[in-house]
Design a protein around this motif. Structure first.
Motif, PDB file in Angstrom:
ATOM      1  N   UNK A 120       0.810  -1.226   0.000  1.00 23.65           N
ATOM      2  CA  UNK A 120       0.000   0.000   0.000  1.00 23.65           C
ATOM      3  C   UNK A 120       0.841   1.274   0.000  1.00 23.65           C
ATOM      4  N   UNK A 121       1.956   1.255   0.717  1.00 26.37           N
ATOM      5  CA  UNK A 121       2.739   2.486   0.869  1.00 26.37           C
ATOM      6  C   UNK A 121       3.990   2.490  -0.020  1.00 26.37           C
ATOM      7  N   UNK A 122       4.789   1.435   0.081  1.00 22.13           N
ATOM      8  CA  UNK A 122       6.094   1.438  -0.595  1.00 22.13           C
ATOM      9  C   UNK A 122       5.910   1.380  -2.107  1.00 22.13           C
ATOM     10  N   UNK A 123       5.087   0.448  -2.583  1.00 24.41           N
ATOM     11  CA  UNK A 123       4.936   0.313  -4.038  1.00 24.41           C
ATOM     12  C   UNK A 123       4.285   1.554  -4.648  1.00 24.41           C
ATOM     13  N   UNK A 124       3.295   2.108  -3.942  1.00 21.28           N
ATOM     14  CA  UNK A 124       2.621   3.319  -4.447  1.00 21.28           C
ATOM     15  C   UNK A 124       3.605   4.486  -4.531  1.00 21.28           C
ATOM     16  N   UNK A 125       4.442   4.628  -3.511  1.00 24.67           N
ATOM     17  CA  UNK A 125       5.431   5.698  -3.497  1.00 24.67           C
ATOM     18  C   UNK A 125       6.471   5.488  -4.603  1.00 24.67           C
ATOM     19  N   UNK A 126       6.878   4.237  -4.806  1.00 20.49           N
ATOM     20  CA  UNK A 126       7.840   3.938  -5.878  1.00 20.49           C
ATOM     21  C   UNK A 126       7.294   4.372  -7.244  1.00 20.49           C
ATOM     22  N   UNK A 127       6.033   4.061  -7.503  1.00 21.40           N
ATOM     23  CA  UNK A 127       5.453   4.409  -8.807  1.00 21.40           C
ATOM     24  C   UNK A 127       5.393   5.928  -9.008  1.00 21.40           C
ATOM     25  N   UNK A 128       5.034   6.630  -7.947  1.00 15.38           N
ATOM     26  CA  UNK A 128       4.972   8.100  -8.027  1.00 15.38           C
ATOM     27  C   UNK A 128       6.367   8.690  -8.260  1.00 15.38           C
ATOM     28  N   UNK A 129       7.337   8.238  -7.476  1.00 14.49           N
ATOM     29  CA  UNK A 129       8.700   8.761  -7.600  1.00 14.49           C
ATOM     30  C   UNK A 129       9.372   8.301  -8.902  1.00 14.49           C
ATOM     31  N   UNK A 130       9.103   7.079  -9.304  1.00 16.24           N
ATOM     32  CA  UNK A 130       9.673   6.570 -10.557  1.00 16.24           C
ATOM     33  C   UNK A 130       9.231   7.428 -11.740  1.00 16.24           C
ATOM     34  N   UNK A 131       7.935   7.722 -11.800  1.00 17.39           N
ATOM     35  CA  UNK A 131       7.404   8.534 -12.905  1.00 17.39           C
ATOM     36  C   UNK A 131       8.001   9.940 -12.867  1.00 17.39           C
ATOM     37  N   UNK A 132       8.092  10.509 -11.665  1.00 17.52           N
ATOM     38  CA  UNK A 132       8.610  11.880 -11.523  1.00 17.52           C
ATOM     39  C   UNK A 132      10.086  11.955 -11.960  1.00 17.52           C
ATOM     40  N   UNK A 133      10.904  11.035 -11.465  1.00 17.18           N
ATOM     41  CA  UNK A 133      12.340  11.121 -11.759  1.00 17.18           C
ATOM     42  C   UNK A 133      12.657  10.674 -13.185  1.00 17.18           C
ATOM     43  N   UNK A 160      20.040   7.118  -6.355  1.00 21.37           N
ATOM     44  CA  UNK A 160      20.546   5.738  -6.377  1.00 21.37           C
ATOM     45  C   UNK A 160      20.298   5.064  -5.020  1.00 21.37           C
ATOM     46  N   UNK A 161      20.528   5.805  -3.948  1.00 25.65           N
ATOM     47  CA  UNK A 161      20.277   5.297  -2.596  1.00 25.65           C
ATOM     48  C   UNK A 161      18.804   4.968  -2.409  1.00 25.65           C
ATOM     49  N   UNK A 162      17.945   5.889  -2.800  1.00 28.72           N
ATOM     50  CA  UNK A 162      16.487   5.747  -2.662  1.00 28.72           C
ATOM     51  C   UNK A 162      16.007   4.506  -3.406  1.00 28.72           C
ATOM     52  N   UNK A 163      16.470   4.346  -4.648  1.00 25.47           N
ATOM     53  CA  UNK A 163      16.073   3.198  -5.465  1.00 25.47           C
ATOM     54  C   UNK A 163      16.526   1.883  -4.826  1.00 25.47           C
ATOM     55  N   UNK A 164      17.725   1.883  -4.293  1.00 30.10           N
ATOM     56  CA  UNK A 164      18.272   0.673  -3.670  1.00 30.10           C
ATOM     57  C   UNK A 164      17.434   0.259  -2.469  1.00 30.10           C
ATOM     58  N   UNK A 165      17.125   1.228  -1.615  1.00 31.42           N
ATOM     59  CA  UNK A 165      16.357   0.916  -0.406  1.00 31.42           C
ATOM     60  C   UNK A 165      14.953   0.422  -0.765  1.00 31.42           C
ATOM     61  N   UNK A 166      14.315   1.065  -1.729  1.00 29.42           N
ATOM     62  CA  UNK A 166      12.970   0.641  -2.142  1.00 29.42           C
ATOM     63  C   UNK A 166      12.985  -0.785  -2.703  1.00 29.42           C
ATOM     64  N   UNK A 167      13.945  -1.082  -3.576  1.00 27.05           N
ATOM     65  CA  UNK A 167      14.034  -2.427  -4.155  1.00 27.05           C
ATOM     66  C   UNK A 167      14.313  -3.464  -3.060  1.00 27.05           C
ATOM     67  N   UNK A 168      15.184  -3.108  -2.111  1.00 25.74           N
ATOM     68  CA  UNK A 168      15.486  -4.012  -0.999  1.00 25.74           C
ATOM     69  C   UNK A 168      14.241  -4.271  -0.154  1.00 25.74           C
ATOM     70  N   UNK A 169      13.504  -3.210   0.154  1.00 24.64           N
ATOM     71  CA  UNK A 169      12.305  -3.365   0.998  1.00 24.64           C
ATOM     72  C   UNK A 169      11.247  -4.231   0.304  1.00 24.64           C
ATOM     73  N   UNK A 170      11.120  -4.058  -1.005  1.00 23.25           N
ATOM     74  CA  UNK A 170      10.139  -4.852  -1.757  1.00 23.25           C
ATOM     75  C   UNK A 170      10.671  -6.242  -2.105  1.00 23.25           C
ATOM     76  N   UNK A 171      11.949  -6.478  -1.792  1.00 20.69           N
ATOM     77  CA  UNK A 171      12.620  -7.739  -2.154  1.00 20.69           C
ATOM     78  C   UNK A 171      12.412  -8.036  -3.632  1.00 20.69           C
ATOM     79  N   UNK A 172      12.608  -6.987  -4.433  1.00 19.62           N
ATOM     80  CA  UNK A 172      12.296  -7.077  -5.863  1.00 19.62           C
ATOM     81  C   UNK A 172      13.354  -6.316  -6.659  1.00 19.62           C
ATOM     82  N   UNK A 173      14.319  -7.063  -7.219  1.00 21.92           N
ATOM     83  CA  UNK A 173      15.394  -6.445  -7.988  1.00 21.92           C
ATOM     84  C   UNK A 173      14.930  -5.772  -9.265  1.00 21.92           C
TER      85      UNK A 173
END
Length: 223
Positions: A120-133, A160-173
């Motif tokens: 609900x939180x991490x994936x939604x935030x990733x999509x918003x930030x991914x599109x923006x950046x 790069x740090x942000x992307x790494x932490x998000x991928x790690x939290x989602x356990x999704x490379x």
């Protein structure tokens, strides 16, 4: 003298600083606060009683407030956008955007239902930030994979740090695969020898687990 970073034994607010120290090839050691007594003694002895605190950077007082610390390191190493006020503003604005959205992963270990929090939180935030950046990277017509101009700035390290932490939290490379420009930027940052070495070192922590949460809660007197 080597710099010393004081924080809990985990990522948290210190992690962006660790990445900046790595990207600028600044050697550092870590001092860990692991008990309530440690924290109270540290608070008593230190200038402002805040963590993270970075000490031992030549010519600088003890540095507190993570974002101010990052900008001080960026200025020192010419990674802050230099004399162009527009570049500096964009760099700071995008860095602030990343910092504003780190909460989703920073709070994940403390959430009541981590799997639900991730969806609900991490994936939604990733999509918003991914599109923006991805849009920001598309706007930059200079050579290279960077957000602003043709050379790396501190905001690139933070992305790069942000992307790494998000991928790690989602356990999704493959979490960021829909954003190829972001993926290319991260690849360029983690290919820096000093960053690659950091990521293989004891200074790079895994995502927080129950032990980490317990330690932070004990230190802060929540338990």
């Amino acid at each position: 003298a080597m710099a010393t970073l004081t924080y809990w034994r985990g990522r948290g607010r210190a992690d962006q600083i660790r990445w900046m120290l790595a990207a600028t090839a600044t050697p550092f050691t870590q001092r860990h606060i692991e008990t309530r007594a440690d924290f109270l003694a540290f608070r008593e002895a230190s200038v402002c009683g805040q963590v993270p605190i970075l000490e031992g950077i030549e010519g600088m007082p003890p540095l507190v407030q993570s974002q101010a610390t990052i900008r001080a390191l960026a200025f020192r190493h010419g990674l802050d956008g230099g004399s162009d006020p527009v570049a500096r503003w964009r760099c700071d604005a995008l860095a602030d955007t990343l910092n504003d959205n780190l909460g989703a992963v920073m709070s994940a270990p403390f959430s009541a239902d981590r799997a639900q929090h991730r969806e609900e939180k991490v994936r939604a935030s990733l999509q918003k930030m991914g599109a923006l950046f991805e849009r920001e990277l598309e706007r930059n017509d200079a050579e290279g994979p960077w957000l602003i101009g043709s050379s790396m700035l501190y905001v690139d390290v933070l992305l790069a740090h942000f992307m790494t932490w998000y991928a790690d939290e989602l356990e999704d490379g493959s979490a960021w695969d829909a954003y190829p420009r972001c993926v290319a930027l991260r690849a360029a940052v983690v290919a820096l020898p000093s960053v690659a070495a950091f990521l293989e070192s004891e200074h790079a922590y895994p995502i927080g687990d129950a032990t980490y949460c317990e330690s932070v809660n004990v230190c802060l007197g929540r338990k």
